[in-house]
Design an enzyme around this catalytic site. Structure first.
Site, mmCIF file in Angstrom:
data_model
loop_
_atom_site.group_PDB
_atom_site.id
_atom_site.type_symbol
_atom_site.label_atom_id
_atom_site.label_comp_id
_atom_site.label_asym_id
_atom_site.label_seq_id
_atom_site.Cartn_x
_atom_site.Cartn_y
_atom_site.Cartn_z
ATOM 1 N N GLY A 43 0.818 -1.221 0.000
ATOM 2 C CA GLY A 43 0.000 0.000 0.000
ATOM 3 C C GLY A 43 0.842 1.257 0.000
ATOM 4 C CB CYS A 44 3.702 2.316 2.071
ATOM 5 S SG CYS A 44 2.851 2.208 3.668
#
Length: 195
Positions: A43-44
């Site tokens: 996600g990051c």
């Protein structure tokens, strides 16, 4: 928790370039300050790539984008190099900026309550007031929503129709729709049977 209209807290954090970066370093600029949990996680990584892809548009709109996590400067450098990221990454191992922006606290992961970084983004105006707060961010489409606000528009949202509106629209569509192939229409006049 910071809200729109609040004074943005200042910070001084070391960046992936080794320089100390403060909010005061960007006079006359809009600052997009986003907090994320960890470098090189799915996600990051998507979030950093999305902000990088939109970086030119942010620059044209008079904004700078700063990403903040607890990761070390060295880890930030590896993350930046691995994905060719353009955003400036700031290291906040002591959680000073996280705490100032209420970006660290209790959250739910896989059904369990844990303490950690709350994925958040703050749009800070040139007057150093918070213009918009995103908390508990969903990564996909987020950079576009932030850019829309920086440009002075609203965050893009999918149109929502009420149930009655949807039913009415469906009825109109059905009325206008041509008959399906193979459908039998009732004849206008009785047809005489051949003898």
């Amino acid at each position: 928790m910071l809200n729109a209209g609040d004074r943005a807290p200042d910070f001084s954090l070391e960046s992936d370039s080794g320089k100390t970066v403060s909010l005061a370093d960007f006079p006359g600029k809009t600052v997009v300050l986003y907090f994320y949990p960890k470098d090189d996680t799915p996600g990051c990584t998507r979030e950093a790539q999305a902000f990088t892809e939109a970086l030119h548009a942010f620059t044209e709109a008079g904004a700078v984008v700063l990403g903040v996590s607890r990761d070390s400067v060295e880890r930030h450098r590896k993350f930046r190099a691995k994905y060719d990221l353009g955003v400036t990454l700031l290291s906040d191992p002591d959680l000073t900026a996280h705490d100032a922006y209420s970006a660290y606290g209790e959250k739910t992961m896989y059904g369990k309550k844990v303490m950690g970084t709350i994925r958040s983004t703050f749009i800070i105006g040139p007057d150093r007031t918070v213009k918009h707060v995103f908390s508990g961010v969903k990564v996909d489409g987020h950079a576009d929503a932030v850019l829309a606000l920086v440009r002075g528009g609203g965050a893009p949202e999918a149109p929502r129709a009420s149930a009655s509106t949807t039913k009415g629209a469906a009825a109109k569509t059905a009325a206008k729709a041509p008959a399906k192939r193979g459908a039998v229409k009732a004849p206008a006049k009785p047809v005489a049977k051949p003898r």
